[in-house]
Design a protein around this motif. Structure first.
Motif, PDB file in Angstrom:
ATOM      1  N   THR A  89      -9.230 -46.310   4.721  1.00 42.39           N
ATOM      2  CA  THR A  89      -8.302 -45.184   4.648  1.00 42.39           C
ATOM      3  C   THR A  89      -7.325 -45.260   5.817  1.00 42.39           C
ATOM      4  O   THR A  89      -7.747 -45.309   6.983  1.00 42.39           O
ATOM      5  CB  THR A  89      -9.056 -43.845   4.695  1.00 42.39           C
ATOM      6  OG1 THR A  89      -9.976 -43.779   3.601  1.00 42.39           O
ATOM      7  CG2 THR A  89      -8.086 -42.672   4.614  1.00 42.39           C
ATOM      8  N   ILE A  90      -6.035 -45.299   5.505  1.00 42.05           N
ATOM      9  CA  ILE A  90      -4.994 -45.332   6.538  1.00 42.05           C
ATOM     10  C   ILE A  90      -3.970 -44.248   6.221  1.00 42.05           C
ATOM     11  O   ILE A  90      -3.353 -44.258   5.147  1.00 42.05           O
ATOM     12  CB  ILE A  90      -4.301 -46.706   6.612  1.00 42.05           C
ATOM     13  CG1 ILE A  90      -5.313 -47.791   7.006  1.00 42.05           C
ATOM     14  CG2 ILE A  90      -3.149 -46.672   7.619  1.00 42.05           C
ATOM     15  CD1 ILE A  90      -4.719 -49.184   7.097  1.00 42.05           C
ATOM     16  N   LYS A  91      -3.852 -43.311   7.136  1.00 39.98           N
ATOM     17  CA  LYS A  91      -2.908 -42.198   6.999  1.00 39.98           C
ATOM     18  C   LYS A  91      -3.052 -41.487   5.654  1.00 39.98           C
ATOM     19  O   LYS A  91      -2.072 -41.210   4.955  1.00 39.98           O
ATOM     20  CB  LYS A  91      -1.471 -42.689   7.208  1.00 39.98           C
ATOM     21  CG  LYS A  91      -1.216 -43.158   8.635  1.00 39.98           C
ATOM     22  CD  LYS A  91       0.249 -43.442   8.890  1.00 39.98           C
ATOM     23  CE  LYS A  91       0.483 -43.790  10.357  1.00 39.98           C
ATOM     24  NZ  LYS A  91       1.909 -44.030  10.661  1.00 39.98           N
ATOM     25  N   GLY A  92      -4.308 -41.227   5.304  1.00 40.27           N
ATOM     26  CA  GLY A  92      -4.599 -40.457   4.101  1.00 40.27           C
ATOM     27  C   GLY A  92      -4.633 -41.254   2.819  1.00 40.27           C
ATOM     28  O   GLY A  92      -5.043 -40.732   1.774  1.00 40.27           O
ATOM     29  N   VAL A 138      -6.124 -44.381   0.538  1.00 40.66           N
ATOM     30  CA  VAL A 138      -7.288 -45.253   0.422  1.00 40.66           C
ATOM     31  C   VAL A 138      -6.842 -46.591  -0.161  1.00 40.66           C
ATOM     32  O   VAL A 138      -6.217 -46.639  -1.229  1.00 40.66           O
ATOM     33  CB  VAL A 138      -8.372 -44.619  -0.469  1.00 40.66           C
ATOM     34  CG1 VAL A 138      -9.557 -45.580  -0.607  1.00 40.66           C
ATOM     35  CG2 VAL A 138      -8.830 -43.290   0.111  1.00 40.66           C
ATOM     36  N   ARG A 155      -1.470 -53.223   5.278  1.00 33.50           N
ATOM     37  CA  ARG A 155      -1.108 -51.880   5.760  1.00 33.50           C
ATOM     38  C   ARG A 155      -1.450 -51.737   7.243  1.00 33.50           C
ATOM     39  O   ARG A 155      -0.743 -51.052   7.991  1.00 33.50           O
ATOM     40  CB  ARG A 155      -1.854 -50.814   4.946  1.00 33.50           C
ATOM     41  CG  ARG A 155      -1.469 -49.386   5.336  1.00 33.50           C
ATOM     42  CD  ARG A 155      -0.005 -49.137   5.034  1.00 33.50           C
ATOM     43  NE  ARG A 155       0.450 -47.817   5.470  1.00 33.50           N
ATOM     44  CZ  ARG A 155       0.923 -47.549   6.683  1.00 33.50           C
ATOM     45  NH1 ARG A 155       0.970 -48.520   7.610  1.00 33.50           N
ATOM     46  NH2 ARG A 155       1.352 -46.343   6.984  1.00 33.50           N
ATOM     47  N   LEU A 174      -5.422 -43.841  12.880  1.00 32.97           N
ATOM     48  CA  LEU A 174      -4.928 -44.340  11.599  1.00 32.97           C
ATOM     49  C   LEU A 174      -5.705 -43.767  10.423  1.00 32.97           C
ATOM     50  O   LEU A 174      -5.130 -43.370   9.417  1.00 32.97           O
ATOM     51  CB  LEU A 174      -5.020 -45.871  11.552  1.00 32.97           C
ATOM     52  CG  LEU A 174      -4.007 -46.667  12.365  1.00 32.97           C
ATOM     53  CD1 LEU A 174      -4.257 -48.157  12.172  1.00 32.97           C
ATOM     54  CD2 LEU A 174      -2.586 -46.312  11.962  1.00 32.97           C
ATOM     55  N   GLY A 175      -7.029 -43.775  10.533  1.00 36.23           N
ATOM     56  CA  GLY A 175      -7.846 -43.333   9.407  1.00 36.23           C
ATOM     57  C   GLY A 175      -9.305 -43.645   9.653  1.00 36.23           C
ATOM     58  O   GLY A 175      -9.816 -43.438  10.766  1.00 36.23           O
ATOM     59  N   THR A 176      -9.966 -44.214   8.648  1.00 40.92           N
ATOM     60  CA  THR A 176     -11.391 -44.529   8.770  1.00 40.92           C
ATOM     61  C   THR A 176     -11.692 -45.868   8.114  1.00 40.92           C
ATOM     62  O   THR A 176     -10.977 -46.307   7.195  1.00 40.92           O
ATOM     63  CB  THR A 176     -12.266 -43.445   8.107  1.00 40.92           C
ATOM     64  OG1 THR A 176     -11.916 -43.346   6.717  1.00 40.92           O
ATOM     65  CG2 THR A 176     -12.089 -42.099   8.785  1.00 40.92           C
ATOM     66  N   TYR A 177     -12.778 -46.484   8.591  1.00 42.38           N
ATOM     67  CA  TYR A 177     -13.249 -47.723   7.976  1.00 42.38           C
ATOM     68  C   TYR A 177     -14.755 -47.844   8.194  1.00 42.38           C
ATOM     69  O   TYR A 177     -15.230 -47.794   9.331  1.00 42.38           O
ATOM     70  CB  TYR A 177     -12.534 -48.941   8.562  1.00 42.38           C
ATOM     71  CG  TYR A 177     -12.946 -50.246   7.912  1.00 42.38           C
ATOM     72  CD1 TYR A 177     -12.779 -50.435   6.544  1.00 42.38           C
ATOM     73  CD2 TYR A 177     -13.516 -51.270   8.649  1.00 42.38           C
ATOM     74  CE1 TYR A 177     -13.161 -51.618   5.930  1.00 42.38           C
ATOM     75  CE2 TYR A 177     -13.895 -52.460   8.050  1.00 42.38           C
ATOM     76  CZ  TYR A 177     -13.721 -52.628   6.683  1.00 42.38           C
ATOM     77  OH  TYR A 177     -14.099 -53.800   6.069  1.00 42.38           O
ATOM     78  N   GLU A 179     -14.148 -44.058  12.835  1.00 41.75           N
ATOM     79  CA  GLU A 179     -12.753 -43.674  13.022  1.00 41.75           C
ATOM     80  C   GLU A 179     -11.954 -44.931  13.347  1.00 41.75           C
ATOM     81  O   GLU A 179     -12.376 -45.759  14.156  1.00 41.75           O
ATOM     82  CB  GLU A 179     -12.666 -42.670  14.174  1.00 41.75           C
ATOM     83  CG  GLU A 179     -11.286 -42.121  14.441  1.00 41.75           C
ATOM     84  CD  GLU A 179     -11.296 -41.165  15.620  1.00 41.75           C
ATOM     85  OE1 GLU A 179     -10.845 -41.570  16.711  1.00 41.75           O
ATOM     86  OE2 GLU A 179     -11.777 -40.024  15.460  1.00 41.75           O
ATOM     87  N   ASN A 192      -8.524 -46.480  14.828  1.00 43.33           N
ATOM     88  CA  ASN A 192      -7.355 -46.221  15.673  1.00 43.33           C
ATOM     89  C   ASN A 192      -6.615 -47.530  15.931  1.00 43.33           C
ATOM     90  O   ASN A 192      -7.147 -48.622  15.693  1.00 43.33           O
ATOM     91  CB  ASN A 192      -7.786 -45.625  17.015  1.00 43.33           C
ATOM     92  CG  ASN A 192      -8.536 -44.317  16.860  1.00 43.33           C
ATOM     93  OD1 ASN A 192      -7.952 -43.245  16.886  1.00 43.33           O
ATOM     94  ND2 ASN A 192      -9.856 -44.400  16.691  1.00 43.33           N
TER      95      ASN A 192
END
Length: 216
Positions: free
Chosen positions: A52-55, A57, A67, A83-86, A90, A92
């Motif tokens: 997930t990057i900036k909302g 998927v 991305r 940035l999001g999650t992986y 979290e 970043n």
């Protein structure tokens, strides 16, 4: 000198070692918690788990990697940017001015920086390697803790050791006390007897045991 070294060791035993040992124990506990996150979000070799990057998927590995490269270009400054999650962590991104490189930073209880290259898929692989490396991290941290414990024990032994000259001084003081005691006994005996005749005085050194010889 010896006394200053002893004071420094005592200070380490009171402050440095307890703090460092507690810090290492806290790190191990944090690594163990993060390893559970990694275990709960495994990466399937066949099917990409998604990022997930900036909302948004991204279910395709290459698309997620591209991305991530775009996010690197979009960074306004060197500060850390979320940035999001992986895989439960979290995600970043930041620019490390010391290493002169962009890094993805995975965060949970602790932070795990990962160098970003120019290959989209390669960056995802680097992130996976960082997440799958907790066994080694925990082993290294436990070894570091054991090393601190050994250093603490060695310091305790050194602090307990007497100064060599102090030990020698104590031994000499004991011998001197023994000598004084023997001299006092000898003097008391002499004062309790009548004055000896001249012939007896000349024979005394040969017949009376020497106090120094008794100590020898």
């Amino acid at each position: 000198d010896f006394q200053n070294q002893k004071y420094r060791l005592e200070d380490k035993l009171l402050k440095t070692f307890p703090e460092e040992i507690q810090k290492q124990k806290t790190r191990i506990a944090a690594l163990q918690q993060d390893s559970q996150i990694a275990a709960a979000h495994p990466q399937d070799k066949e099917n990409f788990c998604g990022m997930t990057i900036k909302g948004m998927v991204y279910d395709d590995k290459k698309a997620a990697g591209e991305r991530l490269l775009l996010a690197r270009q979009e960074m306004p400054n060197a500060d850390m940017m979320l940035l999001g999650t992986y895989r439960g962590f979290e995600l970043n991104i930041r620019f490390d001015s010391f290493k002169n490189e962009h890094q993805a930073v995975l965060r949970a209880e602790l932070s795990y920086p990962v160098s970003l290259g120019d290959d989209a898929r390669g960056n995802i692989t680097r992130l996976d390697n960082a997440i799958d490396n907790f066994a080694d991290r925990i082993a290294d941290a436990e070894n570091a803790l054991q090393n601190l414990e050994r250093q603490k024990q060695a310091a305790e032994v050194e602090v307990a050791k007497p100064f060599a000259q102090e030990e020698e001084l104590a031994e000499k003081s004991a011998r001197l006390a023994e000598l004084n005691a023997l001299l006092n006994i000898d003097r008391d005996r002499s004062s309790s007897q009548d004055a000896p005749e001249e012939t007896e005085e000349t024979e005394t050194p040969a017949t009376r045991p020497s106090v120094l010889a008794a100590l020898g």
